[in-house]
Design an enzyme around this catalytic site. Sequence first.
Site, PDB file in Angstrom:
ATOM      1  CD  GLU A   1     -30.930  17.184  10.550  1.00  0.00           C
ATOM      2  OE1 GLU A   1     -30.775  16.948  11.955  1.00  0.00           O
ATOM      3  OE2 GLU A   1     -30.746  18.207   9.982  1.00  0.00           O
TER       4      GLU A   1
ATOM      5  CB  CYS B   1     -15.898  17.399  19.011  1.00  0.00           C
ATOM      6  SG  CYS B   1     -16.109  16.363  20.388  1.00  0.00           S
TER       7      CYS B   1
ATOM      8  CG  PHE C   1     -23.269  13.491  12.083  1.00  0.00           C
ATOM      9  CD1 PHE C   1     -22.401  12.349  11.850  1.00  0.00           C
ATOM     10  CD2 PHE C   1     -22.974  14.730  11.716  1.00  0.00           C
ATOM     11  CE1 PHE C   1     -21.039  12.875  11.390  1.00  0.00           C
ATOM     12  CE2 PHE C   1     -21.607  14.881  11.135  1.00  0.00           C
ATOM     13  CZ  PHE C   1     -20.572  14.058  11.232  1.00  0.00           C
TER      14      PHE C   1
ATOM     15  CB  SER D   1     -21.387  22.968  13.198  1.00  0.00           C
ATOM     16  OG  SER D   1     -22.852  23.538  13.012  1.00  0.00           O
TER      17      SER D   1
ATOM     18  CE  LYS E   1     -33.183  18.611  15.805  1.00  0.00           C
ATOM     19  NZ  LYS E   1     -32.526  17.853  14.683  1.00  0.00           N
TER      20      LYS E   1
ATOM     21  CD  GLU F   1     -15.071  20.976  13.685  1.00  0.00           C
ATOM     22  OE1 GLU F   1     -16.260  21.287  13.453  1.00  0.00           O
ATOM     23  OE2 GLU F   1     -15.129  20.128  14.577  1.00  0.00           O
TER      24      GLU F   1
END
Length: 497
Positions: free
Chosen positions: A177, A282, A150, A227, A174, A382
């Site tokens: 979402e 990140c 995301f 992740s 893909k 994290e």
Amino acid sequence: MTIQVKHYIDGEFTHGTGTSQITVTNPANNQPIAVINAATSAEVHAAIASAKAAFKTWKEVPVSERARVMLRYQHLLKEHHDELATILAKETGKTFEDAKGDVWRGIEVVEHACNVASLLMGETVENVARSIDTYSYTQPLGVCAGITPFNFPAMIPLWMFPLAIACGNTFILKPSEQDPMTPQRLVELFVEAGAPKGVLQLVHGDKTAVDILLADPAIKAISFVGSVAVGQYIYKTGTDNLKRVQAFAGAKNHCVIMPDANKQQVINNLVGASVGAAGQRCMALSVAIFVGAAKEWIPELKDALAKVRPGLWDDKEAGYGPVISPAAKARVLKLIAQGKEEGAECVLDGSHFTVKGYEEGNWVGPTMFTKVTTDMSIYKEEIFGPVLCCMESDSLDEAIELVNASPYGNGTSIFTASGAAARKYQHEVEVGQVGINVPIPVPLPFFSFTGWKGSFYGDQHAYGKQAVRFYTETKTITSRWYESDIAIATAPNMSIN
Ligand code: NAD
């Protein structure tokens, strides 16, 4: 008004027929803004079949024509830059400036893909034996897939499909979402740029869609960013199914502050790199190690962080926006509470921050801990929120040891005025992307994005030359031509006219 998100399958934009619905919400107030009919198994398989069929013709399209699609695409992306950034800001909560950066970093990769002919060049050696030459070509793999997170809904899809497609592959995207509308717009513009039917497919959904991509033998390579747990799952399952996989995972990025550094620059850089984008990068700096007397700057850093005010995407004064979801906020708050319980000193606590009129949003104020130790959850996990952990060390050696003991290796920075200290750090640190007086050292697309250790599973990284290797096979040809054949070809009865 709730928007219906579209898939792009076999050259058609479609709402899909799936009955499993995913709601996309505005992170600033958690009101629904869009709804996805998650792709059915039949829809994902239809996308794969269409991409497989399109590969047969797309791989034969001359490389300069493929590059021309990328040239038109980068032009369209620039033309629609602010529109894309607005869509992106609304669904992620990022500030407009930050959203523009997300789009721009993606455009830079498309610019790189325009140069695909040079990137695809193989190698040649003449006369490896008498009259024998060896040369290599790079050829596309087939259907490739990308599964994206995301936090950069423009940049990260653009890390993947333009280069894969420019190399002659077809591609199934893909996206996350949680913010699917930016990728949808990216795909619409790609179609407008002249991508033939079937070359790019867009399927929305979650694990169900991903699992189909991981299992289908037609998919030759998978690019993933997300992740750690999901990255490990994708890498293991994809390679188990004999696919090529590159999986970019989580991080815990340290910076080392030497006492000879420029104090004001350190403070300014650390504020942006730790809580900017609500810490959801990140490459965010989430651990600051102050060496020796540099620790005296900690109170000033805290004061600077305290001045940062989160806000709405179109609030020009806002330092950053909300975190993506209530679940993300709950995770960050839980870790802040654990940090306090485990003995770290929370000198700045953003747990209770809210924005007037948007109290339902996923807000977390800037948060800073001191006296953090390596056994604490806030150090080990994290956080992916606007939380900075401060630590102290007596020497550069000790700081390097600490950084190298981390299971992650995405990015790191050193702030110093000493070339010798910087040289030692860049040489000894076990991290793939190193900044020297640069807080977030994300390489531009002619290099590659080279996270190490637990931040990356695979060998060829994103963009640069490495991505071209990832999305192609090398074919090496050894050929011999007999000089005696020349005489035959030029004999009178062999003349061409
Ligand atoms: P995520 O792992 O939850 O989701 C990433 C993608 O995987 C999404 O498309 C999602 O639908 C899919 N997915 C989620 N659960 C799945 C499952 N069980 N099986 C199969 N697919 C699944 O990640 P996120 O929360 O969207 O993104 C944040 C994470 O991404 C952070 O950990 C961050 O560090 C990481 N990230 C890493 C890099 C990098 O370059 N190393 C870059 C950006 C983000």
